[in-house]
Design a protein around this motif. Structure first.
Motif, PDB file in Angstrom:
ATOM      1  N   SER A 198       0.821  -1.224   0.000  1.00  0.00           N
ATOM      2  CA  SER A 198       0.000   0.000   0.000  1.00  0.00           C
ATOM      3  C   SER A 198       0.849   1.266   0.000  1.00  0.00           C
ATOM      4  CB  SER A 198      -0.924  -0.002   1.222  1.00  0.00           C
ATOM      5  OG  SER A 198      -0.177  -0.156   2.412  1.00  0.00           O
ATOM      6  N   THR A 199       1.767   1.337  -0.935  1.00  0.00           N
ATOM      7  CA  THR A 199       2.559   2.558  -1.118  1.00  0.00           C
ATOM      8  C   THR A 199       2.256   3.111  -2.501  1.00  0.00           C
ATOM      9  OG1 THR A 199       4.404   1.176  -1.868  1.00  0.00           O
ATOM     10  CG2 THR A 199       4.443   1.924   0.427  1.00  0.00           C
ATOM     11  N   GLY A 200       1.711   4.300  -2.570  1.00  0.00           N
ATOM     12  CA  GLY A 200       1.408   4.917  -3.855  1.00  0.00           C
ATOM     13  C   GLY A 200       0.130   4.399  -4.487  1.00  0.00           C
ATOM     14  N   LYS A 201      -0.249   5.026  -5.588  1.00  0.00           N
ATOM     15  CA  LYS A 201      -1.466   4.666  -6.315  1.00  0.00           C
ATOM     16  C   LYS A 201      -1.186   3.499  -7.251  1.00  0.00           C
ATOM     17  CE  LYS A 201      -2.021   8.777  -8.094  1.00  0.00           C
ATOM     18  NZ  LYS A 201      -2.642   9.901  -8.841  1.00  0.00           N
ATOM     19  N   LEU A 202      -2.187   2.649  -7.451  1.00  0.00           N
ATOM     20  CA  LEU A 202      -2.009   1.517  -8.349  1.00  0.00           C
ATOM     21  C   LEU A 202      -1.844   1.994  -9.788  1.00  0.00           C
ATOM     22  CD1 LEU A 202      -4.407  -1.311  -7.141  1.00  0.00           C
ATOM     23  CD2 LEU A 202      -2.027  -0.880  -6.556  1.00  0.00           C
ATOM     24  N   THR A 203      -1.040   1.243 -10.531  1.00  0.00           N
ATOM     25  CA  THR A 203      -0.711   1.604 -11.903  1.00  0.00           C
ATOM     26  C   THR A 203      -1.287   0.603 -12.894  1.00  0.00           C
ATOM     27  OG1 THR A 203       1.313   0.274 -12.068  1.00  0.00           O
ATOM     28  CG2 THR A 203       1.498   2.456 -11.005  1.00  0.00           C
ATOM     29  N   LEU A 204      -1.200   0.971 -14.155  1.00  0.00           N
ATOM     30  CA  LEU A 204      -1.587   0.047 -15.216  1.00  0.00           C
ATOM     31  C   LEU A 204      -0.731  -1.212 -15.139  1.00  0.00           C
ATOM     32  CD1 LEU A 204      -3.362  -0.316 -17.773  1.00  0.00           C
ATOM     33  CD2 LEU A 204      -1.459   0.655 -19.081  1.00  0.00           C
ATOM     34  N   GLY A 205       0.529  -1.051 -14.732  1.00  0.00           N
ATOM     35  CA  GLY A 205       1.416  -2.198 -14.560  1.00  0.00           C
ATOM     36  C   GLY A 205       0.910  -3.143 -13.492  1.00  0.00           C
ATOM     37  N   ASN A 206       0.406  -2.603 -12.381  1.00  0.00           N
ATOM     38  CA  ASN A 206      -0.184  -3.442 -11.330  1.00  0.00           C
ATOM     39  C   ASN A 206      -1.379  -4.219 -11.860  1.00  0.00           C
ATOM     40  OD1 ASN A 206       0.463  -0.743  -9.100  1.00  0.00           O
ATOM     41  ND2 ASN A 206       1.523  -2.705  -9.066  1.00  0.00           N
ATOM     42  N   TYR A 207      -2.205  -3.549 -12.666  1.00  0.00           N
ATOM     43  CA  TYR A 207      -3.388  -4.213 -13.207  1.00  0.00           C
ATOM     44  C   TYR A 207      -2.995  -5.320 -14.183  1.00  0.00           C
ATOM     45  CZ  TYR A 207      -7.648  -5.226 -15.693  1.00  0.00           C
ATOM     46  OH  TYR A 207      -8.710  -5.905 -16.261  1.00  0.00           O
ATOM     47  N   THR A 255      13.567   0.855 -20.069  1.00  0.00           N
ATOM     48  CA  THR A 255      14.496  -0.169 -19.603  1.00  0.00           C
ATOM     49  C   THR A 255      14.232  -0.520 -18.138  1.00  0.00           C
ATOM     50  OG1 THR A 255      16.168   1.467 -18.940  1.00  0.00           O
ATOM     51  CG2 THR A 255      16.275   0.611 -21.205  1.00  0.00           C
ATOM     52  N   LYS A 256      13.345   0.236 -17.481  1.00  0.00           N
ATOM     53  CA  LYS A 256      13.017  -0.074 -16.085  1.00  0.00           C
ATOM     54  C   LYS A 256      11.509  -0.250 -15.934  1.00  0.00           C
ATOM     55  CE  LYS A 256      12.597   4.660 -14.248  1.00  0.00           C
ATOM     56  NZ  LYS A 256      13.100   5.619 -13.251  1.00  0.00           N
ATOM     57  N   LYS A 257      11.112  -0.917 -14.864  1.00  0.00           N
ATOM     58  CA  LYS A 257       9.719  -1.273 -14.651  1.00  0.00           C
ATOM     59  C   LYS A 257       8.867  -0.049 -14.316  1.00  0.00           C
ATOM     60  CE  LYS A 257       6.943  -4.137 -11.509  1.00  0.00           C
ATOM     61  NZ  LYS A 257       6.996  -4.989 -10.300  1.00  0.00           N
ATOM     62  N   MET A 258       7.614  -0.044 -14.811  1.00  0.00           N
ATOM     63  CA  MET A 258       6.664   0.987 -14.404  1.00  0.00           C
ATOM     64  C   MET A 258       6.396   0.825 -12.916  1.00  0.00           C
ATOM     65  SD  MET A 258       2.773   1.777 -15.833  1.00  0.00           S
ATOM     66  CE  MET A 258       3.326   2.316 -17.446  1.00  0.00           C
ATOM     67  N   SER A 259       6.524   1.924 -12.168  1.00  0.00           N
ATOM     68  CA  SER A 259       6.429   1.830 -10.709  1.00  0.00           C
ATOM     69  C   SER A 259       5.488   2.881 -10.141  1.00  0.00           C
ATOM     70  CB  SER A 259       7.821   2.000 -10.088  1.00  0.00           C
ATOM     71  OG  SER A 259       7.748   2.146  -8.684  1.00  0.00           O
ATOM     72  N   LYS A 260       4.712   2.492  -9.128  1.00  0.00           N
ATOM     73  CA  LYS A 260       3.816   3.453  -8.487  1.00  0.00           C
ATOM     74  C   LYS A 260       4.572   4.425  -7.587  1.00  0.00           C
ATOM     75  CE  LYS A 260       1.990   0.118  -4.978  1.00  0.00           C
ATOM     76  NZ  LYS A 260       3.159  -0.654  -4.775  1.00  0.00           N
ATOM     77  N   LYS A 300       5.362  11.156 -15.480  1.00  0.00           N
ATOM     78  CA  LYS A 300       5.219  10.867 -16.900  1.00  0.00           C
ATOM     79  C   LYS A 300       5.579   9.414 -17.234  1.00  0.00           C
ATOM     80  CE  LYS A 300       6.247  15.631 -18.344  1.00  0.00           C
ATOM     81  NZ  LYS A 300       7.180  16.509 -19.114  1.00  0.00           N
ATOM     82  N   ASN A 301       6.235   8.749 -16.302  1.00  0.00           N
ATOM     83  CA  ASN A 301       6.650   7.364 -16.531  1.00  0.00           C
ATOM     84  C   ASN A 301       5.515   6.364 -16.353  1.00  0.00           C
ATOM     85  OD1 ASN A 301       9.365   7.707 -17.167  1.00  0.00           O
ATOM     86  ND2 ASN A 301       9.983   7.813 -15.024  1.00  0.00           N
ATOM     87  N   THR A 302       4.451   6.797 -15.679  1.00  0.00           N
ATOM     88  CA  THR A 302       3.474   5.845 -15.151  1.00  0.00           C
ATOM     89  C   THR A 302       2.043   6.198 -15.524  1.00  0.00           C
ATOM     90  OG1 THR A 302       4.946   5.546 -13.249  1.00  0.00           O
ATOM     91  CG2 THR A 302       2.691   4.751 -13.019  1.00  0.00           C
ATOM     92  N   ILE A 303       1.286   5.186 -15.935  1.00  0.00           N
ATOM     93  CA  ILE A 303      -0.168   5.323 -16.083  1.00  0.00           C
ATOM     94  C   ILE A 303      -0.794   4.811 -14.796  1.00  0.00           C
ATOM     95  CG2 ILE A 303      -2.238   4.568 -17.314  1.00  0.00           C
ATOM     96  CD1 ILE A 303      -0.563   6.339 -19.045  1.00  0.00           C
ATOM     97  N   PHE A 304      -1.484   5.676 -14.065  1.00  0.00           N
ATOM     98  CA  PHE A 304      -2.184   5.260 -12.863  1.00  0.00           C
ATOM     99  C   PHE A 304      -3.606   4.854 -13.227  1.00  0.00           C
ATOM    100  CE2 PHE A 304       1.061   8.278 -11.355  1.00  0.00           C
ATOM    101  CZ  PHE A 304       1.711   7.481 -10.416  1.00  0.00           C
TER     102      PHE A 304
END
Length: 340
Positions: free
Chosen positions: A10-19, A197-202, A208-212
């Protein structure tokens, strides 16, 4: 029916990567397995976080699970701290682990390198070091048959298996079932939009790196439009030479449930602009109905959300308490045996 356990910190908002890397897989697993999913709020304490932010993260993540289509009559969702056996077994496993093997964990090494203060002193929270033993407790409490993980968590799962085997051998008893690891090969890792080259992270500092999952249509459009590609304008899946384009193809394939080859053929006569427009379309089509359900659970249906979580915790507590009592009886903590 196999039992599967999983959780999201439970750190940060969930991302498209989490889904795409986890929640979408849960939707498939709940149809054929006994699935337990928890919001890992205790793991959320390993790094500094404000109390209000942590509360909101716990609530929001739980709501996202149900909004995404996880069914309370099929899957048991609960808050980690509502099952006290997690921390109790976590300490037992900590006492059966070695400092060296915890220090070798890649995530510990990565995070500890970022802990240098302005005065050049290093302050590493103990929770970062002990994190893997609590994670092992999260799994071993439930005699899980399988644990679905992203590729970056496989090292922690290997430690879980090591601890289970070690204690089974030490006490010459089948204390724990040694779980098997499930890695989703297609959507196991969604990458950063600006640095593919790195994982999408919340927890990424660059938004700009992440779709929440909470991003609106305009935010999705802006982020995907500006996503890094390359100068070739050839749409081909090649993670080594074309990581940005490959990441967009992976997102598209995962959302549409198509294989990469089919997607390559579909985009073969188009440019990057067309690819990005199609990715934007499928992301927004996915997120919009999910967002409406999530907001309804947080606002009008909050009592229903709480009820679902209480039901999940009650189910988890029955299993976890029985397992903890068994372990504590075997290792000698209880001089009068507790009910097994």
């Amino acid at each position: 029916m196999a039992r599967i356990i999983s959780g999201i910190t439970s750190t940060g908002k969930l991302t498209l990567g989490n889904y795409l890397g986890a929640i979408n897989n849960f939707l498939k697993l709940q149809e054929k397995h006994e699935l337990l999913i928890f919001v890992a709020n205790l793991h959320g304490l390993t790094l500094p976080i404000k109390a209000q932010a942590l509360k909101e993260n716990i609530r929001d993540i739980a709501a996202w699970y149900f909004a995404a289509g996880i069914m309370p009559n099929k899957t048991h969702i609960f808050i980690q701290s509502d099952v006290l056996a997690h921390t109790q077994l976590g300490y037992v496993l900590l006492c059966n682990s070695y400092v060296g093997e915890l220090e070798r964990m890649t995530q510990y090494k990565d995070k500890s390198q970022k802990m240098t203060n302005q005065n050049k002193t290093i302050s590493i929270p103990t929770g970062i070091l002990a994190y893997p033993t609590l994670m092992a407790a999260d799994i071993l409490l439930y005699d899980a048959d399988f644990v679905p993980v992203g590729i970056d968590q496989t090292q922690h799962l290997e430690l879980t298996k090591t601890l289970a085997t070690r204690m089974n051998n030490t006490y010459k008893t089948q204390l724990f079932k040694v779980p098997k690891i499930i890695v989703d090969q297609q959507a196991q890792k969604i990458m950063s939009l600006q640095d593919p080259t790195k994982k999408m992270s919340k927890s990424d500092d660059n938004l700009k790196n992440t779709i929440f999952l909470s991003d609106n249509k305009q935010e999705v459009t802006d982020k995907i439009t500006k996503a890094v590609t390359d100068s070739e304008n050839i749409i081909k899946f090649d993670p080594q030479r074309k990581p940005g384009v490959s990441n967009l193809l992976t997102i598209y394939a995962s959302i549409t449930n198509k294989n990469i080859k089919t997607c390559e053929q579909y985009f073969s006569n188009h440019n990057y602009g067309f690819l990005k427009k199609e990715v934007i379309k499928v992301i927004n089509n996915l997120l919009e109905p999910m967002q409406k359900k999530q907001q309804a659970l947080i606002n009008e249906k909050l009592s229903q959300l709480v009820e679902y979580l209480q039901q999940g915790a009650a189910f988890a507590n029955k299993i976890a308490t029985k397992k903890l009592n068994f372990v504590e009886n075997i290792i000698g903590i209880n001089f009068i045996e507790k009910e097994k």
